[in-house]
Design a protein around this motif. Sequence first.
Motif, PDB file in Angstrom:
ATOM      1  N   LYS A  80     -23.190   0.508  56.285  1.00 26.80           N
ATOM      2  CA  LYS A  80     -23.154   1.700  56.852  1.00 26.80           C
ATOM      3  C   LYS A  80     -23.588   2.981  56.334  1.00 26.80           C
ATOM      4  CE  LYS A  80     -21.265  -0.418  60.818  1.00 26.80           C
ATOM      5  NZ  LYS A  80     -20.587  -1.289  60.192  1.00 26.80           N
ATOM      6  N   ASP A  81     -23.226   2.986  54.986  1.00 28.14           N
ATOM      7  CA  ASP A  81     -23.682   4.267  54.024  1.00 28.14           C
ATOM      8  C   ASP A  81     -24.100   3.689  52.791  1.00 28.14           C
ATOM      9  OD1 ASP A  81     -23.917   6.530  53.230  1.00 28.14           O
ATOM     10  OD2 ASP A  81     -22.054   7.167  53.969  1.00 28.14           O
ATOM     11  N   THR A  82     -24.093   4.497  51.690  1.00 28.91           N
ATOM     12  CA  THR A  82     -24.689   3.877  50.292  1.00 28.91           C
ATOM     13  C   THR A  82     -23.829   2.990  49.921  1.00 28.91           C
ATOM     14  OG1 THR A  82     -24.997   6.319  50.157  1.00 28.91           O
ATOM     15  CG2 THR A  82     -25.354   5.092  48.168  1.00 28.91           C
ATOM     16  N   CYS A  99     -18.611   0.775  49.266  1.00 27.33           N
ATOM     17  CA  CYS A  99     -19.466   1.753  50.100  1.00 27.33           C
ATOM     18  C   CYS A  99     -19.030   3.027  50.056  1.00 27.33           C
ATOM     19  CB  CYS A  99     -19.590   0.879  51.490  1.00 27.33           C
ATOM     20  SG  CYS A  99     -20.809   1.682  52.713  1.00 27.33           S
ATOM     21  N   GLU A 100     -19.611   4.036  50.556  1.00 18.81           N
ATOM     22  CA  GLU A 100     -19.222   5.150  50.694  1.00 18.81           C
ATOM     23  C   GLU A 100     -18.420   5.373  51.927  1.00 18.81           C
ATOM     24  OE1 GLU A 100     -20.301   7.866  48.501  1.00 18.81           O
ATOM     25  OE2 GLU A 100     -18.824   8.999  49.607  1.00 18.81           O
ATOM     26  N   ASP A 101     -18.575   4.521  53.142  1.00 16.26           N
ATOM     27  CA  ASP A 101     -17.744   4.696  54.109  1.00 16.26           C
ATOM     28  C   ASP A 101     -16.273   4.006  53.952  1.00 16.26           C
ATOM     29  OD1 ASP A 101     -18.196   2.033  54.018  1.00 16.26           O
ATOM     30  OD2 ASP A 101     -19.097   1.726  55.770  1.00 16.26           O
ATOM     31  N   SER A 102     -15.763   3.843  52.557  1.00 19.77           N
ATOM     32  CA  SER A 102     -14.568   3.121  52.149  1.00 19.77           C
ATOM     33  C   SER A 102     -14.242   1.998  52.453  1.00 19.77           C
ATOM     34  CB  SER A 102     -13.477   4.307  52.853  1.00 19.77           C
ATOM     35  OG  SER A 102     -13.159   3.856  54.170  1.00 19.77           O
ATOM     36  N   GLY A 124     -14.812   6.860  49.844  1.00 24.04           N
ATOM     37  CA  GLY A 124     -16.120   6.021  49.185  1.00 24.04           C
ATOM     38  C   GLY A 124     -15.259   5.231  48.042  1.00 24.04           C
ATOM     39  N   VAL A 125     -15.682   3.879  47.924  1.00 25.41           N
ATOM     40  CA  VAL A 125     -15.003   2.962  46.838  1.00 25.41           C
ATOM     41  C   VAL A 125     -16.539   2.834  46.043  1.00 25.41           C
ATOM     42  CG1 VAL A 125     -14.237   0.643  46.234  1.00 25.41           C
ATOM     43  CG2 VAL A 125     -13.610   1.895  48.495  1.00 25.41           C
ATOM     44  N   HIS A 136      -8.462 -12.267  43.334  1.00 29.44           N
ATOM     45  CA  HIS A 136      -8.190 -11.048  43.670  1.00 29.44           C
ATOM     46  C   HIS A 136      -9.403  -9.840  43.421  1.00 29.44           C
ATOM     47  CE1 HIS A 136      -4.146 -12.346  43.988  1.00 29.44           C
ATOM     48  NE2 HIS A 136      -3.980 -12.685  42.544  1.00 29.44           N
ATOM     49  N   ILE A 137      -9.397  -8.744  43.818  1.00 32.33           N
ATOM     50  CA  ILE A 137     -10.450  -8.029  43.950  1.00 32.33           C
ATOM     51  C   ILE A 137      -9.825  -6.465  43.463  1.00 32.33           C
ATOM     52  CG2 ILE A 137     -11.980  -6.748  45.056  1.00 32.33           C
ATOM     53  CD1 ILE A 137     -13.006  -8.925  46.742  1.00 32.33           C
ATOM     54  N   LEU A 138     -10.299  -6.043  42.455  1.00 29.79           N
ATOM     55  CA  LEU A 138      -9.987  -4.669  42.050  1.00 29.79           C
ATOM     56  C   LEU A 138     -10.998  -3.604  42.596  1.00 29.79           C
ATOM     57  CD1 LEU A 138      -8.637  -2.438  39.951  1.00 29.79           C
ATOM     58  CD2 LEU A 138     -10.439  -3.206  38.393  1.00 29.79           C
ATOM     59  N   THR A 139     -10.414  -2.543  43.294  1.00 30.13           N
ATOM     60  CA  THR A 139     -11.295  -1.521  43.862  1.00 30.13           C
ATOM     61  C   THR A 139     -10.724  -0.185  43.256  1.00 30.13           C
ATOM     62  OG1 THR A 139      -9.943  -1.471  45.690  1.00 30.13           O
ATOM     63  CG2 THR A 139     -11.958  -2.877  45.898  1.00 30.13           C
ATOM     64  N   GLY A 140     -11.753   0.785  43.288  1.00 30.13           N
ATOM     65  CA  GLY A 140     -11.229   2.253  42.736  1.00 30.13           C
ATOM     66  C   GLY A 140     -12.116   3.074  43.710  1.00 30.13           C
ATOM     67  N   SER A 141     -11.365   3.989  44.109  1.00 27.09           N
ATOM     68  CA  SER A 141     -11.895   4.891  45.061  1.00 27.09           C
ATOM     69  C   SER A 141     -11.921   6.360  44.701  1.00 27.09           C
ATOM     70  CB  SER A 141     -11.279   4.540  46.279  1.00 27.09           C
ATOM     71  OG  SER A 141     -11.481   5.519  47.402  1.00 27.09           O
ATOM     72  N   ASP A 142     -12.587   7.120  45.536  1.00 26.29           N
ATOM     73  CA  ASP A 142     -12.705   8.566  45.489  1.00 26.29           C
ATOM     74  C   ASP A 142     -11.147   9.239  46.020  1.00 26.29           C
ATOM     75  OD1 ASP A 142     -15.089   8.538  44.546  1.00 26.29           O
ATOM     76  OD2 ASP A 142     -16.233   9.354  45.891  1.00 26.29           O
ATOM     77  N   ASP A 143     -10.504   8.396  46.774  1.00 24.38           N
ATOM     78  CA  ASP A 143      -9.121   8.826  47.055  1.00 24.38           C
ATOM     79  C   ASP A 143      -8.262   8.719  46.184  1.00 24.38           C
ATOM     80  OD1 ASP A 143      -8.687   6.364  47.040  1.00 24.38           O
ATOM     81  OD2 ASP A 143      -8.558   5.771  49.337  1.00 24.38           O
ATOM     82  N   TYR A 144      -8.636   8.843  44.668  1.00 21.24           N
ATOM     83  CA  TYR A 144      -7.722   8.721  43.355  1.00 21.24           C
ATOM     84  C   TYR A 144      -7.133   7.536  43.427  1.00 21.24           C
ATOM     85  CZ  TYR A 144      -8.563  13.781  44.168  1.00 21.24           C
ATOM     86  OH  TYR A 144      -9.052  14.880  44.664  1.00 21.24           O
TER      87      TYR A 144
END
Lengths: 516, 802
Positions: A80-82, A99-102, A124-125, A136-144
Amino acid sequence: MASFKSTKIPIYPKLGEKVTPDTLYWKNYKAPVQIKEFGAVTSIDFSSLAPHNYAVTASTRIHIYGPFSTEPVKTFTRFKDTAYSGKFRSDGQLLVAGCEDSVVRLFDVSGKVALRVFKGHTKGVHVTDFTSDCYHILTGSDDYTCRLWDIPNSTELTSYKEHTDYIRCGTTSKLNRDIFITGSYDHTLRVFDARVEKSVMTMDHSQPVESVLLYPSEGLLVSAGGRYVKVWDLLKGGQPLVSLKNHHKTVTCLSLSSNGQRLLSASLDRHVKIYNTTNYKVVHNFDYAASILSLALAPDDESIVVGMTNGVLSIKHRKSPEEKREMVGKQRMQPVYRIFVKGRNYVPKKDDFLVSKPVKSHLAKYDKQLKKFNISKALDTALESWRRNRKPEITVAVMKELDRRGTLKNALAGRDEQNLSQLLNFLIGNVVDPRFTPVLVTATEMILDIYQAVVGQSSVVDRQLVRLQELVEREVDYQQDLLEVLGMLDTLFATSLPRKECFSVFDGTSSDFENP
Amino acid sequence: MVAHAEIRVVHLGGSKINFREPVITNDSRFLLCASGESVKVYSSSSEECVHDLQGHTDLVSGIVRNPSNHLQVYSCSADGTVRLWDFTDGILIKTFIIGYPIYSIYVSENHGGVVFVVVPMANDKSSELFQLVAVHLPLSGDQEVEARELSAVLCDVSPSGAASFGRKGEYIAAVKGLQLEVFFFKNQKSHRFFLKPGNKKGAKNAFTCVSCHPKEDCIATGHEDGKIRLWRNFNQKKEYTYSTLHWHHGAVNTLQFTPEGTNLLSGGIESVLVQWHYTQENQKDFLPRLGGAITHIAVSPDGSLFCTSHSDNKITIIQSCVKVSAIIQGLVKGEGVRTDLTIDPRSKALVLNGKPGHLQFYSLHRDKLLYNLDIVQQEYIHEEGLDQFEVVKAAFDTRGDWLATVEERTQKGSELEINLKLWAYDEQTQSFMLNTTVTAPHEDQIIAMCFSPSPEITMLVTISFDGHFKAWLLADHSDTKEGASWSCDFVGGYHHLKPGCCCFSADGSLLAVGFQEVVTVWSPSWELLTTLSQPPGAIRELCFGRLSCSKYLLGTSTKNQLCCWNLLTCSLEWSTPVDVSLLQADPLSENMAAFCSQSGCSDLFVFKPGEPRPLYSQKALCTGKVQRAVFAPRDQMLESCEEHAQWLNRSQLYFLTQHMDLMTFSTKTEEDRLLASSKLLMVDDSVAVTPFYLLLGKHRQQQEALTNPMAERIQLPQGSIAIKELLYTPAHVLPSASFLCSMFVRSLLISSSSASETKVLQHTLPFKSLGSLRNVLVFHEMSCKMNRKYSQDVDKVINNDF
């Protein structure tokens, strides 16, 4: 009776970089193939499965390219986004992307629709990765926050909220399924263990961290942020090992060469630098047209893929050995084997009486003329157009030899308009070259002495003389400017250095040396 | 101080061999040339020196063949004697005392019993005018004869080689200045021919040399401007004619007709031997690039060999004007030794600049030039007034792996050209190969340079008049293809003062650089450790002490001071007011040699920096200043027990005087040296472990075992003499192989006479064996303890006994 000693042509030191095995290795790539993407290329990841396709994340799409294709083999457009950080699983079957849409999406490489969708982040992730056990999957996001997800259940396992700014990079350990490292804009790097509630190690990069990289042995960690690339020793509790400052803009991406001996860093300053991992010296450098955001090396360094801010993906493929040989074969025309060998491989029999033939030394044409004291002819030969243009050092060496013999003036005299203009052309081209100046200035003075009586008789010569004068004047001004700068620098150095009794200057450039 | 008679200053070889025209013997096998105070006989095929004819007490000034005996030569000398030699055996036959210094000698076949010599006019030695006189040699059986029967032939001749005998000795032609004088013996008349000075078109008509045609009435003269004139019809005063040949661009140094008169040879500064065909004068043959300027040409009596003397102390032997067959090269000393005297650590050869653009390696022990190393690697242009590159500095590192040379060329009105070259020793070719060339290493002349003696680092330090010193390091570019090369590591200076000298300490941990009055001491990391100063007077030379005295630094200053600093306390230890012109440290001991110049003479002091009294001193070593000196390590250590001679045990001191004579110190008296050589022979007798000998010895042993044990003792010396003769005499003086073979085979056989001898000996066996036993015992004692002199006596006794 000694033989004639030929004119010594000085070998001038080659300026620029020295030829090392590294430069040879890294120059052995073909001209880059360029592919235009829809937006800035933020991530490139190679599949570890055989044809080694690679996923390129740019704008709202992820393209998968084959090793030699210029068209995408597959495209994922359900964003949906970048999109960010398209990553292959180690078996090459699954692909994860933020994605930017989290929302984090998991794709089957052969399918089109997302297999799993992980929702939970609020912003956004930018970071996604698989753990070493592939479940498992690791994710890091702009929500700290950074989170671990379970693929079969598509549920969130743990969440760590220790960073105080955007998380923009991270990597998982390939040896331990529980350990992962994240880097954030809060200037820190944190090592997490999924079995523990909190981070187990924190390192301060003191710049917003853009990229992290683990060594294959996982004893060392490399982080890039700001203009710095830092290497940390994890086994010593995160002690900083080296700090490299070779770029002049933010370093955006790190990569290791296939054998782990070289570290590559890409930066917004449009350079890719290659370091030796034993002494962390820069051994090679690539230039690109735009700021670089992402960089990846194919297994065995078969190709270097670089993504830039202007959306251009540049792929360099390694030259195959056959192509290399072809190049060499084209350059050198060798005589026919029969003529070339000409009895050279004859092995003398046991009782043969060997008579050695004196080796006839070959003299260059100008040397033959110098041997006969034909000085004007020797100078003419040295001034032949190909030699004058392609090997000015020969012409200058012959002039120097004539000067040493005290006959340069005689050789320069008695030339007609065409000859003289040829000579002046050569002087105009080379008199300001610092290697040739001492000899050519004497020659110029002699020419002016000899031909001052005939100035004004030929328009061609007059024009050239004027040009020569302008050139010399410009050079004199230039030298004066340089001296002024030198004087300024001297005063600066004198004030900055502590007052000591002796003045010693480090100087490695003033004397030019050569190697015969 | 007491003069020590045991230490003598002796001339070393390496004297000029190009001083006068050499002589080729009738059979072309030998070449004789004047060499200082002796005449040297060289083999023309092997270049080896066969004999050294010694006897003259002053410079030998001429050699000629004795026209009446082809195995003899006359030599004349400035000591006023003419000596007759047998050159095949090297024996002095006769000495004729003339009483005046002689400058040249001429003979002719048609004037038996007469030699013509050039002596000073007015019979006083300082005279500038010379005359040619005929000396009738008295026939007498004595060894020394006074020849008083002199008659003047020509007045006002040039002192060297400008006269020649004409056809059948009828006349003699001599040239001087602008005058050619021909003296006819028949009517005792002389004709003089003059030339104008002729300054137009650059002509310089002054005569330089003369040669007469052996078969025809023709005189060839050489001139300053390179012309050769052939004079004919000169028995008339007015109607003489001459034709001119011109090829040389510089002065013609020498002219010579071949014995048959078919060719005329000429040579000059161009170093080209020109062969003019006598009948077709426009045809000429050239032999170019022979070396230095040709000074003399000699032709063998059969015309097959030519030999040319060159200004670089060289004699070239040429076969029939096409092929150089041999080169005899002496030590080249030229006008000045620009490089210091240095010793090559590998070959132990003396190294100094020789031929233009070359370094010469000269073996001191064998008095022979080993080889020339071409430093400049440029074609040498033989022309007067041309600025040539000269080798001005040379230095070796301690192991002899690296050689650094500096060449420079000063040009009128333009800047100085300097090149620093570094040469690596190549094991395969056993020579030095060029590694790095640094063009313009400094902005001004390089004053001195030295290698760091430390084994860890290969570093060279150069100091220059531009006020800087630079350190050059060997940088190993192993990652590139080029291999190791040198680059500048550090540039240092001190208050913009001009440096004067530099010296590394023995372990390479300190570098001392003298900047006028101040000595600066630097560490290898280029920190200025301390400065030492003892004004007034700029520092001229610096020298670190060695071994136990390594804490001392010695310096000489221009204001006649010799200072010694202690580097531990950084203070002056002692200083004395002497004018030291040269300070040299022995690399193998603590000793230092200081040459002091005092009232036109040079004195030598040898001392240890830590001791108050000098070990040795000698006043009035030589006249004038000592220019250069060097300590050369000895092959084997001497065991001298005299205290004042101990400093010469490990190394020998060589020095160059103002007149470029190479001198050395010899501790042993003459008998000592003779004894040493005799001892050497004795050792050879007893050992003789050549494979040939072993083979023969075994063979004979078997024979002896069959016959009787006593025969071995009698046969052994005989056999060994034959072997020795075969093996130890140089091959070129041995008789022909066919002759030798029969002799040798005969020596192997047991002759009938020796068989009878053995019988006799068998009878006297008990006595004989007793005697020999006693000899052996005595001998053993001798060799253990006694002096060599005694051993010689014993040797005699043994000989008598037998």
